[in-house]
Design a protein around this motif. Structure first.
Motif, short mmCIF file in Angstrom:
data_model
loop_
_atom_site.label_atom_id
_atom_site.label_comp_id
_atom_site.label_asym_id
_atom_site.label_seq_id
_atom_site.Cartn_x
_atom_site.Cartn_y
_atom_site.Cartn_z
N SER A 150 15.17 7.42 -50.89
CA SER A 150 16.59 7.71 -50.81
C SER A 150 17.38 6.46 -50.63
CB SER A 150 16.85 8.65 -49.63
OG SER A 150 18.22 8.81 -49.42
N LYS A 151 18.65 6.52 -51.02
CA LYS A 151 19.57 5.44 -50.74
C LYS A 151 20.76 6.00 -50.00
CE LYS A 151 18.29 2.55 -54.65
NZ LYS A 151 18.76 1.82 -55.83
N ALA A 152 21.14 5.32 -48.92
CA ALA A 152 22.24 5.84 -48.11
C ALA A 152 23.54 5.73 -48.86
CB ALA A 152 22.32 5.08 -46.80
N GLY A 153 24.34 6.79 -48.80
CA GLY A 153 25.63 6.79 -49.48
C GLY A 153 26.69 6.11 -48.64
N GLU A 208 22.02 12.66 -48.92
CA GLU A 208 20.63 12.69 -49.38
C GLU A 208 19.67 12.47 -48.22
OE1 GLU A 208 18.10 9.99 -52.44
OE2 GLU A 208 19.83 11.04 -53.27
N ASN A 209 20.08 11.66 -47.25
CA ASN A 209 19.23 11.44 -46.08
C ASN A 209 19.11 12.68 -45.21
OD1 ASN A 209 18.93 8.85 -46.98
ND2 ASN A 209 20.28 7.91 -45.46
N LYS A 210 20.13 13.54 -45.23
CA LYS A 210 20.04 14.80 -44.48
C LYS A 210 18.83 15.60 -44.96
CE LYS A 210 25.02 15.52 -43.57
NZ LYS A 210 25.55 14.27 -44.07
N ILE A 211 18.61 15.60 -46.25
CA ILE A 211 17.48 16.36 -46.82
C ILE A 211 16.16 15.75 -46.37
CG2 ILE A 211 16.38 17.10 -48.97
CD1 ILE A 211 19.14 16.94 -50.30
N ILE A 212 16.07 14.43 -46.45
CA ILE A 212 14.82 13.74 -46.11
C ILE A 212 14.49 13.92 -44.63
CG2 ILE A 212 13.74 11.46 -45.94
CD1 ILE A 212 15.41 10.70 -48.43
N ILE A 213 15.50 13.74 -43.79
CA ILE A 213 15.27 13.88 -42.34
C ILE A 213 14.93 15.32 -41.99
CG2 ILE A 213 16.37 13.70 -40.07
CD1 ILE A 213 18.04 11.37 -41.26
N GLY A 214 15.61 16.27 -42.63
CA GLY A 214 15.31 17.67 -42.38
C GLY A 214 13.89 18.05 -42.76
N ASN A 223 22.94 -1.52 -44.13
CA ASN A 223 21.61 -1.57 -43.53
C ASN A 223 20.91 -0.21 -43.54
OD1 ASN A 223 21.81 -4.28 -43.02
ND2 ASN A 223 22.31 -4.06 -40.85
N ARG A 224 21.68 0.86 -43.61
CA ARG A 224 21.05 2.19 -43.61
C ARG A 224 20.15 2.35 -44.84
NH1 ARG A 224 26.75 4.95 -42.62
NH2 ARG A 224 27.23 3.95 -40.65
N GLU A 225 20.58 1.80 -45.95
CA GLU A 225 19.75 1.87 -47.16
C GLU A 225 18.44 1.12 -46.95
OE1 GLU A 225 19.90 0.35 -51.82
OE2 GLU A 225 21.73 0.36 -50.61
N LEU A 226 18.52 -0.05 -46.34
CA LEU A 226 17.30 -0.83 -46.09
C LEU A 226 16.36 -0.11 -45.13
CD1 LEU A 226 18.85 -4.41 -45.69
CD2 LEU A 226 17.82 -3.40 -47.73
N ILE A 227 16.94 0.56 -44.15
CA ILE A 227 16.12 1.29 -43.19
C ILE A 227 15.40 2.45 -43.86
CG2 ILE A 227 16.22 2.75 -41.11
CD1 ILE A 227 18.61 0.97 -40.22
N MET A 228 16.11 3.16 -44.74
CA MET A 228 15.47 4.26 -45.47
C MET A 228 14.41 3.73 -46.43
SD MET A 228 16.75 6.97 -44.17
CE MET A 228 16.07 8.17 -45.31
N LEU A 229 14.69 2.62 -47.09
CA LEU A 229 13.72 2.04 -48.02
C LEU A 229 12.47 1.55 -47.29
CD1 LEU A 229 16.06 0.00 -50.40
CD2 LEU A 229 14.69 1.98 -51.01
N ALA A 230 12.62 1.19 -46.03
CA ALA A 230 11.46 0.76 -45.24
C ALA A 230 10.66 1.95 -44.73
CB ALA A 230 11.93 -0.10 -44.07
N ASN A 231 11.03 3.17 -45.16
CA ASN A 231 10.31 4.39 -44.77
C ASN A 231 10.28 4.55 -43.26
OD1 ASN A 231 8.97 6.78 -45.44
ND2 ASN A 231 6.96 5.83 -45.25
N ALA A 232 11.44 4.37 -42.64
CA ALA A 232 11.51 4.39 -41.18
C ALA A 232 11.47 5.79 -40.59
CB ALA A 232 12.79 3.69 -40.71
#
Length: 591
Positions: free
Chosen positions: A151-154, A417-423, A377-386
């Motif tokens: 995912s990429k943070a919007g 999109e991150n809502k879906i991944i976190i959920g 930075n949120r995009e980088l955090i998601m890309l790092a599979n945090a």
């Protein structure tokens, strides 16, 4: 007939789920891998919707005929089969490519495009003379590992935790950082004009990371002389790999050397084509300010790079001290958050989330929370599979660590999109547990994260099944009343969900909601009215119940003197009550 329709729909959903999962597992290499990965990732997101439909406990009814729903499912099935066929077809274009040939082709294109000799350009890309001197007839197959980017943070801004779903609620802004609140950075790069017009330029192949096939953000050179994006090569190394992804040569050391020449070339290209890129903020060790001026941050960069290097020290004490320093620096300013991310700290901090040292773990999750305040930075955090590691911290960490993990999930969930991944990560039951059993701050952080996650319809059922309704009811009846605002706000966005509505009715929440509509503050009256409206729509039993509870006079008062939102909700609910009472009178007269 309804049972037959329901069975048919569920069978169709199961077939669609199998196909979606099959597509998500399909692996493609070659020229079209990036496009196919993006397509399979988007298709995979459908699984959450399909699972929600499959698990729906109500009765499926067709709005027109029993064949319309089957027709819709058939159309979706056809589209998914076409997508799978496209991905498989793209895979047939794979070719065996010599890495040396690929490098030479890249150098030739770069030389033609930017001028200069291939020797000079080779230095720009961190290519060793030795790699160019190898036999060009090498039969080694290029086998690049492309990490799945989830995912990429919007680009979203914070808003207030107030309105319900049908008013397009998008965010909440409780101050969640350890010492600072979420805010839009003052020196964020504006959206490029070309992107606004939909005229995105084609990125030169030489500027794409061989692993991600994305525009390189932070070019670094490994011991074999190849250049990669720091985030992806760091993840490759962290996965236990000791070879160069492109050449398959063994890495003599794991040092990542910044490729400043390539960074400069990419920055210049982005500037010429109005392309947004993080490197535009940091050029020649100078940080771009919001007014267009540049600030020399050479000393800051040297200090931060030294601290980040210590994050990977063999000494537990040095790692703990470095994580503490990153935590302290990241809470102070946006500039520090940019520089820390540029130094490659995020993937290392994600690794430290699994540290056996609880203090290091706490520093790491809090650092990630502070870094996430800066939008890019949120995009980088998601890309790092945090997310999986943050969820594990939420499950097993100390109370303060769990609090900051919950706050981090909220910050990351500002992207839809991150809502879906976190959920889908298993975070929601853990957040509900923190909501019930956490400290005062932990409950608040959990409530804010759950509110934001439940804006996405697919997460509402997960929250209900995790027991959120009973937890919220206890908050409503708590004599201290410290969490009433949060409880009513979350219930207001859950009430439109059928499963949540049924759970609220079973929990006998309506009398308490009516009480808050009568005696609460203006905000609580708004949310209580919104909840009652959702519960009473097309439900005569609930309409009769609130009538017997004496809801009519306070609703009339709200319709006259409430806030604009309260007036709108109250008038709608009064309309339902009026039609309900007219129907009762009609039934009595016709008996």
């Amino acid at each position: 007939m309804a049972d037959d329709d329901t069975t048919a729909v569920i069978a169709g959903i199961q077939s669609l789920l199998r196909l979606v999962r099959d597509i998500a597992r399909t692996s493609v290499t070659g020229s079209f891998k990036r496009d196919c990965t993006n397509l399979s990732r988007r298709v995979a997101l459908l699984s959450h919707l399909l699972e929600e439909i499959r698990d729906f406990e109500g009765e499926f009814r067709s709005s027109a005929s029993s064949s319309s729903s089957n027709c819709s499912l058939s159309e979706l099935m056809a589209a998914l089969k076409a997508a799978k066929s496209l991905i498989l077809s793209a895979g047939s274009f794979n070719h065996n490519i010599s890495p040396v040939d690929l490098v030479r082709d890249q150098l030739k294109r770069a030389s033609e495009r930017y001028g200069g000799s291939q020797d000079m350009i080779s230095l720009s890309y961190g290519l060793s003379s030795e790699s160019l001197a190898k036999d060009s007839d090498s039969s080694q197959t290029l086998n690049i590992d492309h990490h799945h980017v989830e995912s990429k943070a919007g680009d979203t801004q914070s808003d207030t935790l107030s309105d319900d779903q049908d008013e397009n609620v998008d965010q909440s802004t409780n101050a969640l950082s350890e010492e600072s609140s979420l805010s839009k950075p003052t020196n964020a790069v504006n959206s490029p004009e070309d992107n606004k017009k939909g005229c995105s330029p084609v990125i030169p192949d030489d500027f794409l990371c061989p692993i991600s096939l994305e525009l390189i953000r932070d070019p670094v050179i490994v011991s074999t002389g190849q250049t990669y994006d720091r985030l992806y090569i760091q993840r490759w190394i962290n996965g236990g790999n000791k070879t160069c992804p492109k050449t398959r040569q063994k890495l003599q050391n794991l040092t990542l050397t910044p490729n400043y020449v390539l960074r400069s070339l990419i920055t210049q290209w982005c500037t010429n084509h109005n392309v947004d890129h993080p490197s535009l903020l940091l050029t020649n060790r100078r940080l771009k300010r919001s007014d267009g001026s540049f600030l020399d941050v050479s000393q800051d960069i040297d200090l931060i790079e030294a601290i980040v290097h210590n994050l990977t020290s063999q000494s537990t004490e040095e790692r703990r001290a470095a994580a503490s320093e990153v935590r302290s620096l990241s809470k102070r300013s946006t500039d520090n958050r940019i520089l820390i991310a540029e130094a490659g700290a995020i993937p290392v901090l994600v690794d430290l989330l699994t540290s056996e040292d609880s203090t290091t773990q706490q520093h790491a999750v809090t650092s990630i929370l502070n870094l996430s305040i800066y939008e890019n930075n949120r995009e980088l955090i998601m890309l790092a599979n945090a997310v999986p590691s943050i969820v594990q911290v939420l499950k097993t960490g100390s109370m303060q660590t769990r609090e900051n993990a919950a706050a981090t999930l909220f910050s990351l969930s500002l992207s839809d999109e991150n809502k879906i991944i976190i959920g889908a990560s298993g975070a929601i039951p853990l957040l509900v547990d923190l909501l019930e059993n956490g400290s005062r701050r932990g409950k608040n952080d959990a409530a804010t994260a759950l509110f934001n996650l439940c804006i996405y319809q697919g997460n509402k059922g997960k929250a209900v099944r995790a027991g959120i309704i009973s937890a919220l009811l206890r908050m409503l009846t708590d004599l201290s009343g410290v969490m009433v605002d949060e409880a009513l706000t979350i219930l207001s966005i859950l009430a439109s969900h059928q499963e949540a509505k049924a759970a609220m009715v079973r929990a006998c929440v309506i009398p308490n909601i009516v009480d808050h509509m009568v005696n609460g503050n203006s905000r609580n009256k708004e949310n209580a009215t919104s909840i009652l409206l959702s519960l009473c729509k097309r439900d005569d039993d609930n309409l009769g119940f609130i009538s017997r509870l004496g809801a009519l006079p306070p609703l009339m008062e709200l319709a006259k003197n409430g806030t604009e939102r309260a007036k709108r909700k109250a008038n709608s609910l009064l309309g339902y009550l009026q039609r309900f009472q007219q129907q009762i009178v009609h039934d009595v007269l016709t008996e």
